[in-house]
Write a protein that holds these residues in place. Sequence first.
Motif, PDB file in Angstrom:
ATOM      1  N   GLY A 200       0.825  -1.200   0.000  1.00 46.43           N
ATOM      2  CA  GLY A 200       0.000   0.000   0.000  1.00 46.43           C
ATOM      3  C   GLY A 200       0.859   1.250   0.000  1.00 46.43           C
ATOM      4  N   PRO A 201       0.197   2.416   0.041  1.00 45.91           N
ATOM      5  CA  PRO A 201       0.927   3.688  -0.007  1.00 45.91           C
ATOM      6  C   PRO A 201       1.812   3.898   1.219  1.00 45.91           C
ATOM      7  N   GLY A 202       3.050   3.383   1.119  1.00 48.92           N
ATOM      8  CA  GLY A 202       4.026   3.586   2.176  1.00 48.92           C
ATOM      9  C   GLY A 202       4.133   2.457   3.172  1.00 48.92           C
ATOM     10  N   PHE A 203       3.601   1.297   2.857  1.00 49.30           N
ATOM     11  CA  PHE A 203       3.678   0.195   3.839  1.00 49.30           C
ATOM     12  C   PHE A 203       3.574  -1.174   3.174  1.00 49.30           C
ATOM     13  N   ASN A 204       4.091  -2.188   3.884  1.00 46.99           N
ATOM     14  CA  ASN A 204       3.883  -3.592   3.519  1.00 46.99           C
ATOM     15  C   ASN A 204       2.653  -4.124   4.238  1.00 46.99           C
ATOM     16  N   VAL A 205       2.172  -5.274   3.768  1.00 50.14           N
ATOM     17  CA  VAL A 205       0.987  -5.895   4.357  1.00 50.14           C
ATOM     18  C   VAL A 205       1.322  -7.343   4.764  1.00 50.14           C
ATOM     19  N   CYS A 206       0.888  -7.730   5.947  1.00 49.50           N
ATOM     20  CA  CYS A 206       1.018  -9.118   6.410  1.00 49.50           C
ATOM     21  C   CYS A 206      -0.353  -9.599   6.875  1.00 49.50           C
ATOM     22  N   MET A 207      -0.617 -10.894   6.738  1.00 47.49           N
ATOM     23  CA  MET A 207      -1.848 -11.474   7.285  1.00 47.49           C
ATOM     24  C   MET A 207      -1.483 -12.659   8.171  1.00 47.49           C
ATOM     25  N   ILE A 208      -2.369 -12.963   9.113  1.00 47.96           N
ATOM     26  CA  ILE A 208      -2.132 -14.110   9.994  1.00 47.96           C
ATOM     27  C   ILE A 208      -3.315 -15.063   9.874  1.00 47.96           C
ATOM     28  N   LYS A 209      -2.972 -16.320   9.676  1.00 49.49           N
ATOM     29  CA  LYS A 209      -4.017 -17.346   9.601  1.00 49.49           C
ATOM     30  C   LYS A 209      -3.450 -18.662  10.127  1.00 49.49           C
ATOM     31  N   GLU A 210      -4.151 -19.276  11.015  1.00 51.26           N
ATOM     32  CA  GLU A 210      -3.779 -20.594  11.548  1.00 51.26           C
ATOM     33  C   GLU A 210      -2.321 -20.645  11.994  1.00 51.26           C
ATOM     34  N   GLY A 211      -1.929 -19.646  12.785  1.00 51.75           N
ATOM     35  CA  GLY A 211      -0.589 -19.659  13.368  1.00 51.75           C
ATOM     36  C   GLY A 211       0.532 -19.304  12.415  1.00 51.75           C
ATOM     37  N   LYS A 212       0.176 -18.805  11.237  1.00 51.17           N
ATOM     38  CA  LYS A 212       1.186 -18.471  10.237  1.00 51.17           C
ATOM     39  C   LYS A 212       1.036 -17.024   9.814  1.00 51.17           C
ATOM     40  N   VAL A 213       2.171 -16.334   9.689  1.00 48.84           N
ATOM     41  CA  VAL A 213       2.153 -14.996   9.102  1.00 48.84           C
ATOM     42  C   VAL A 213       2.475 -15.139   7.620  1.00 48.84           C
ATOM     43  N   LEU A 214       1.589 -14.640   6.786  1.00 44.23           N
ATOM     44  CA  LEU A 214       1.793 -14.695   5.335  1.00 44.23           C
ATOM     45  C   LEU A 214       1.996 -13.280   4.815  1.00 44.23           C
ATOM     46  N   THR A 215       2.905 -13.126   3.859  1.00 43.62           N
ATOM     47  CA  THR A 215       3.169 -11.808   3.284  1.00 43.62           C
ATOM     48  C   THR A 215       3.708 -12.004   1.873  1.00 43.62           C
ATOM     49  N   PRO A 216       3.445 -11.043   0.978  1.00 45.69           N
ATOM     50  CA  PRO A 216       3.808 -11.267  -0.432  1.00 45.69           C
ATOM     51  C   PRO A 216       5.303 -11.498  -0.649  1.00 45.69           C
ATOM     52  N   SER A 217       5.581 -12.403  -1.581  1.00 43.23           N
ATOM     53  CA  SER A 217       6.971 -12.748  -1.880  1.00 43.23           C
ATOM     54  C   SER A 217       7.531 -11.876  -2.997  1.00 43.23           C
ATOM     55  N   ARG A 218       6.652 -11.205  -3.760  1.00 44.66           N
ATOM     56  CA  ARG A 218       7.173 -10.434  -4.908  1.00 44.66           C
ATOM     57  C   ARG A 218       6.343  -9.172  -5.104  1.00 44.66           C
ATOM     58  N   ASN A 219       6.889  -8.297  -5.956  1.00 46.68           N
ATOM     59  CA  ASN A 219       6.245  -7.020  -6.273  1.00 46.68           C
ATOM     60  C   ASN A 219       5.951  -6.172  -5.046  1.00 46.68           C
ATOM     61  N   VAL A 220       6.872  -6.225  -4.088  1.00 44.94           N
ATOM     62  CA  VAL A 220       6.804  -5.354  -2.904  1.00 44.94           C
ATOM     63  C   VAL A 220       8.219  -4.912  -2.528  1.00 44.94           C
ATOM     64  N   LEU A 221       8.281  -3.821  -1.801  1.00 39.54           N
ATOM     65  CA  LEU A 221       9.554  -3.431  -1.190  1.00 39.54           C
ATOM     66  C   LEU A 221       9.871  -4.415  -0.062  1.00 39.54           C
ATOM     67  N   PRO A 222      11.102  -4.920  -0.005  1.00 37.10           N
ATOM     68  CA  PRO A 222      11.459  -5.732   1.166  1.00 37.10           C
ATOM     69  C   PRO A 222      11.627  -4.817   2.385  1.00 37.10           C
ATOM     70  N   GLY A 223      10.534  -4.551   3.051  1.00 31.63           N
ATOM     71  CA  GLY A 223      10.512  -3.555   4.126  1.00 31.63           C
ATOM     72  C   GLY A 223      11.343  -3.987   5.331  1.00 31.63           C
ATOM     73  N   ILE A 224      12.040  -3.021   5.894  1.00 34.10           N
ATOM     74  CA  ILE A 224      12.855  -3.297   7.084  1.00 34.10           C
ATOM     75  C   ILE A 224      11.924  -3.517   8.284  1.00 34.10           C
ATOM     76  N   THR A 225      10.807  -2.801   8.311  1.00 30.60           N
ATOM     77  CA  THR A 225       9.856  -2.985   9.414  1.00 30.60           C
ATOM     78  C   THR A 225       9.179  -4.354   9.297  1.00 30.60           C
ATOM     79  N   ARG A 226       8.857  -4.750   8.071  1.00 30.81           N
ATOM     80  CA  ARG A 226       8.273  -6.084   7.874  1.00 30.81           C
ATOM     81  C   ARG A 226       9.254  -7.157   8.340  1.00 30.81           C
ATOM     82  N   LYS A 227      10.522  -6.991   7.956  1.00 36.70           N
ATOM     83  CA  LYS A 227      11.544  -7.955   8.386  1.00 36.70           C
ATOM     84  C   LYS A 227      11.562  -8.039   9.919  1.00 36.70           C
ATOM     85  N   THR A 228      11.514  -6.874  10.553  1.00 33.34           N
ATOM     86  CA  THR A 228      11.531  -6.848  12.023  1.00 33.34           C
ATOM     87  C   THR A 228      10.294  -7.551  12.577  1.00 33.34           C
TER      88      THR A 228
END
Length: 329
Positions: free
Chosen positions: A217-245
């Motif tokens: 999105g405009p200035g951020f990455n997106v993560c979702m949680i389902k069944e004990g797993k965090v899922l987040t896009p593998s491509r066409n996104v900035l590898p965000g430092i905050t997401r990594k954290t």
Amino acid sequence: TGIGQVIMDTVAGGAIRYSDYVLSSDNPCAGGCAWIEGRYVASAEARISIFDAGFGHSDVTYTVASVWHGNIFRLDEHVERFLAGAARMRLESPLGKQAIIDIMKECVARSELREAYVNVSLTRGFGQRPGEKNIEALTSQIYAYAIPYLWVFTPHEQIGGISAVIAREVKRAGANCIDPQVKNYQWGDLLRATFEAQARGARTAFLLDADNYLSEGPGFNVCMIKEGKVLTPSRNVLPGITRKTALEIAVSLGLEVELRDIDSELLKSAEEVFTTTTAGGVTPVIELDGQPVGDGRPGRWTTAIRDRYWALMDEPCALIEPIDYSRRP
Ligand code: PLP
């Protein structure tokens, strides 16, 4: 929540200190300092050439690090990502990594800001002739500045959560056109999505890529949680430092993490959704396309990740480095 109060108190204190600096300091860079063409200037005086190709062609990459309670967070990794992006754009930096790091820290020290947004940009620059278009004849430029911490999502929103829509009118430019892995200022798609979100009564928008998979999105990455797993896009996104954290924190909390393609259907089946960005941390998304996410309140994992993220900012560890404010001229 406790951590919410910590953020709020810091914001209130920072706002007070900021107006104090600007009104009463004899340091012209207090409250905001930029480095342009070899000189440190007050942020109000920060100007670059209109002929810089960073402006005319968006021929530029950048990164933004943050300072919180006087410590700068993951600066080394920010500059590594920045230089890697520059290499992909065939942009040659006139300065090496350590010189860039030193300038960023110096901007913060001179600004006296304890909570800061610290930007460094590398442009293709300008030539001897006004409007020079020959790439070979341009001299690349580094610009940096430190200004008061900016919030993509406010502390209130980080605590209470936000609404989002999945943009229908625009797709995120992908790796085959403008590669979002290289941090860039070509915000045409992100801005169209922002206006669409406004029109649809939501706080922000998530964009899909050309294959209809979630990007960012405009200035951020997106993560979702389902069944004990965090899922987040593998491509066409900035590898965000905050997401990594956030993902590192998730693993430490016992969650699994998977980078994968996420379509709208999978996203809408999430138990929790959150955004990540340097300019605002970890924000729960409580409503998506008009429907509640989970029970419509910030999820327990998201809340735990957010609180741990802000706690990390204050813990002496390899991720943070104190700014030396004593050397200010
Ligand atoms: N995606 C985009 C398009 C961004 O502009 C940003 C940050 O500004 C991010 C993701 C988050 O990246 P980071 O966590 O490194 O700040």
